[in-house]
Design a protein around this motif. Structure first.
Motif, PDB file in Angstrom:
ATOM      1  N   ILE A 251       0.839  -1.210   0.000  1.00  0.00           N
ATOM      2  CA  ILE A 251       0.000   0.000   0.000  1.00  0.00           C
ATOM      3  C   ILE A 251       0.867   1.250   0.000  1.00  0.00           C
ATOM      4  N   ALA A 252       1.970   1.218   0.761  1.00  0.00           N
ATOM      5  CA  ALA A 252       2.869   2.380   0.820  1.00  0.00           C
ATOM      6  C   ALA A 252       3.462   2.686  -0.557  1.00  0.00           C
ATOM      7  N   ILE A 253       3.824   1.627  -1.305  1.00  0.00           N
ATOM      8  CA  ILE A 253       4.375   1.817  -2.650  1.00  0.00           C
ATOM      9  C   ILE A 253       3.326   2.394  -3.594  1.00  0.00           C
ATOM     10  N   ALA A 254       2.066   1.973  -3.408  1.00  0.00           N
ATOM     11  CA  ALA A 254       0.986   2.419  -4.292  1.00  0.00           C
ATOM     12  C   ALA A 254       0.507   3.832  -3.992  1.00  0.00           C
ATOM     13  N   GLN A 255       0.826   4.342  -2.807  1.00  0.00           N
ATOM     14  CA  GLN A 255       0.368   5.680  -2.407  1.00  0.00           C
ATOM     15  C   GLN A 255       0.904   6.744  -3.361  1.00  0.00           C
ATOM     16  N   GLY A 256       0.057   7.728  -3.668  1.00  0.00           N
ATOM     17  CA  GLY A 256       0.489   8.892  -4.436  1.00  0.00           C
ATOM     18  C   GLY A 256       0.593   8.672  -5.923  1.00  0.00           C
ATOM     19  N   ARG A 257       0.172   7.507  -6.410  1.00  0.00           N
ATOM     20  CA  ARG A 257       0.223   7.239  -7.851  1.00  0.00           C
ATOM     21  C   ARG A 257      -1.074   7.691  -8.503  1.00  0.00           C
ATOM     22  N   SER A 258      -0.934   8.430  -9.562  1.00  0.00           N
ATOM     23  CA  SER A 258      -2.081   9.008 -10.242  1.00  0.00           C
ATOM     24  C   SER A 258      -3.056   7.925 -10.701  1.00  0.00           C
ATOM     25  N   GLY A 259      -4.324   8.110 -10.361  1.00  0.00           N
ATOM     26  CA  GLY A 259      -5.373   7.207 -10.808  1.00  0.00           C
ATOM     27  C   GLY A 259      -5.539   5.952  -9.988  1.00  0.00           C
ATOM     28  N   ILE A 260      -4.691   5.786  -8.953  1.00  0.00           N
ATOM     29  CA  ILE A 260      -4.793   4.603  -8.095  1.00  0.00           C
ATOM     30  C   ILE A 260      -5.180   5.022  -6.680  1.00  0.00           C
ATOM     31  N   GLN A 261      -6.219   4.410  -6.162  1.00  0.00           N
ATOM     32  CA  GLN A 261      -6.650   4.635  -4.791  1.00  0.00           C
ATOM     33  C   GLN A 261      -6.339   3.385  -3.970  1.00  0.00           C
ATOM     34  N   PRO A 262      -5.201   3.372  -3.257  1.00  0.00           N
ATOM     35  CA  PRO A 262      -4.847   2.174  -2.473  1.00  0.00           C
ATOM     36  C   PRO A 262      -5.684   2.081  -1.201  1.00  0.00           C
ATOM     37  N   LEU A 263      -6.064   0.870  -0.849  1.00  0.00           N
ATOM     38  CA  LEU A 263      -6.907   0.649   0.323  1.00  0.00           C
ATOM     39  C   LEU A 263      -6.410  -0.600   1.037  1.00  0.00           C
ATOM     40  N   ARG A 264      -5.960  -0.421   2.285  1.00  0.00           N
ATOM     41  CA  ARG A 264      -5.409  -1.567   3.022  1.00  0.00           C
ATOM     42  C   ARG A 264      -6.494  -2.270   3.816  1.00  0.00           C
ATOM     43  N   ALA A 265      -6.585  -3.591   3.634  1.00  0.00           N
ATOM     44  CA  ALA A 265      -7.487  -4.427   4.420  1.00  0.00           C
ATOM     45  C   ALA A 265      -6.776  -4.780   5.723  1.00  0.00           C
ATOM     46  N   GLU A 266      -7.386  -4.460   6.837  1.00  0.00           N
ATOM     47  CA  GLU A 266      -6.742  -4.620   8.142  1.00  0.00           C
ATOM     48  C   GLU A 266      -7.169  -5.923   8.811  1.00  0.00           C
ATOM     49  N   LEU A 267      -6.187  -6.751   9.155  1.00  0.00           N
ATOM     50  CA  LEU A 267      -6.469  -8.025   9.811  1.00  0.00           C
ATOM     51  C   LEU A 267      -6.802  -7.808  11.285  1.00  0.00           C
ATOM     52  N   PRO A 268      -7.757  -8.538  11.830  1.00  0.00           N
ATOM     53  CA  PRO A 268      -8.075  -8.407  13.253  1.00  0.00           C
ATOM     54  C   PRO A 268      -6.996  -9.050  14.122  1.00  0.00           C
ATOM     55  N   GLU A 269      -6.791  -8.497  15.309  1.00  0.00           N
ATOM     56  CA  GLU A 269      -5.821  -9.088  16.231  1.00  0.00           C
ATOM     57  C   GLU A 269      -6.381 -10.341  16.894  1.00  0.00           C
ATOM     58  N   ASP A 270      -7.686 -10.334  17.149  1.00  0.00           N
ATOM     59  CA  ASP A 270      -8.329 -11.465  17.811  1.00  0.00           C
ATOM     60  C   ASP A 270      -9.466 -11.990  16.940  1.00  0.00           C
ATOM     61  N   ILE A 271      -9.927 -13.189  17.272  1.00  0.00           N
ATOM     62  CA  ILE A 271     -11.043 -13.798  16.548  1.00  0.00           C
ATOM     63  C   ILE A 271     -12.339 -13.390  17.249  1.00  0.00           C
ATOM     64  N   LYS A 272     -13.166 -12.633  16.555  1.00  0.00           N
ATOM     65  CA  LYS A 272     -14.443 -12.183  17.124  1.00  0.00           C
ATOM     66  C   LYS A 272     -15.588 -12.644  16.230  1.00  0.00           C
ATOM     67  N   PHE A 273     -16.606 -13.235  16.872  1.00  0.00           N
ATOM     68  CA  PHE A 273     -17.704 -13.816  16.115  1.00  0.00           C
ATOM     69  C   PHE A 273     -18.984 -13.005  16.254  1.00  0.00           C
TER      70      PHE A 273
END
Length: 296
Positions: free
Chosen positions: A233-255
């Motif tokens: 995501i850091a590499i993709a930041q600031g590139r014209s026409g690209i909107q980077p979006l990071r999927a964040e992993l949970p620390e714990d398992i929640k149901f």
């Protein structure tokens, strides 16, 4: 898991709370670490890579659609927002692109194809051959591998199960194969595009993937690029026409409180591949064994 002798989950489909219990993190770690220590002492440090650790176990709930990324709602909002662009008014059309790890997480299968927000909506997807080529699966268990596993005194008792791993894909490759199946599913989607040329871009794989996606961008096309890799995501930041979006992993398992049988079946399917073999016990007496691997 009959091989690791770890109860993976207890469920009650008639209860308001479907998932009753899962193993304690410390208990899972202790079982895994005991196995790891034995292999290290016996000069077989690579063998432990074929047994899922806690991280793999935790991530399997995401792959089955039981849990999700902590910012899943925001990701869905950004995807829905791509439909609000009006090309007739001069807005650039938007395409949803994935990094390799999102394909392995099966986000398309568990979210895009199943969540109500996306039903009846025609989204546009973009992939590159480099992502597909990262999802190779060519390493298989040999006779020597099987012999090294059953040399462990506890695993020797499971030889009748482990024997079925022979000539089958190793753990990492099985996870890659799941991502490859995702790639093919997206490729068969009604509005799919492929971009770039693996030979055109130099440098590391992440850079090649991003450059391939950027080669697709124009005044009339933009890309929402999803990955759970912080550096990607850091590499993709600031590139014209690209909107980077990071999927964040949970620390714990929640149901959530309840799940459908379809979701539980996804979990059974995934665990049979992840662990190679799992057992479903009903009322502490009836046992159904599922194999994700079979000798051959």
């Amino acid at each position: 898991s009959p091989v690791l002798e770890i109860p993976l989950v207890s469920v009650d489909l008639k209860s308001e709370k479907t998932i009753i219990s899962i193993p304690e993190k410390g208990y899972y770690y202790s079982k895994f670490d005991n196995l790891k220590d034995w292999f290290l002492k016996n000069n077989n440090r690579y063998a432990i890579q074929e047994f899922p650790d806690w991280s793999a176990y935790k991530n399997s709930f995401i792959m089955a659609g039981i849990t999700g990324y902590t910012n899943k709602n925001r990701i869905k909002e950004e995807i829905i927002a791509t439909l609000s662009r009006d090309v007739l008014k001069g807005h650039p059309s938007s395409y949803i692109a994935f990094d390799t790890n999102i394909l392995r997480d099966r986000f398309f299968s568990t979210t895009i194809l199943k969540d109500d927000e996306f039903k009846g909506k025609t989204l546009s997807f973009l992939l590159t051959d480099i992502v597909r080529d990262e999802l190779t699966f060519s390493y298989k268990y040999t006779d020597r591998d099987i012999e090294s596993y059953v040399a462990h005194p506890d695993l020797a008792k499971k030889a009748n199960i482990i024997d079925n791993f022979w000539n089958q894909n190793k753990l990492k490759d099985r996870m890659q194969r799941l991502g490859y199946i995702e790639y093919n599913k997206i490729q068969n989607y009604m509005n799919f595009h492929i971009c770039g040329n693996p030979g055109e871009a130099g440098g590391k794989t992440d850079m090649k993937i991003i450059q391939n996606y950027q080669s697709f961008v124009s005044a009339y096309r933009q890309v929402v690029l999803i990955s759970r890799d912080f550096d990607f995501i850091a590499i993709a930041q600031g590139r014209s026409g690209i909107q980077p979006l990071r999927a964040e992993l949970p620390e714990d398992i929640k149901f959530e409180e309840s799940y459908t049988w379809d979701r539980i079946c996804e979990l059974i399917y995934l665990w049979s591949i992840l662990y190679g073999c799992i057992e479903l016990k009903v009322d502490d007496s009836k046992i159904i064994r599922f194999y994700g691997l079979w000798r051959g």
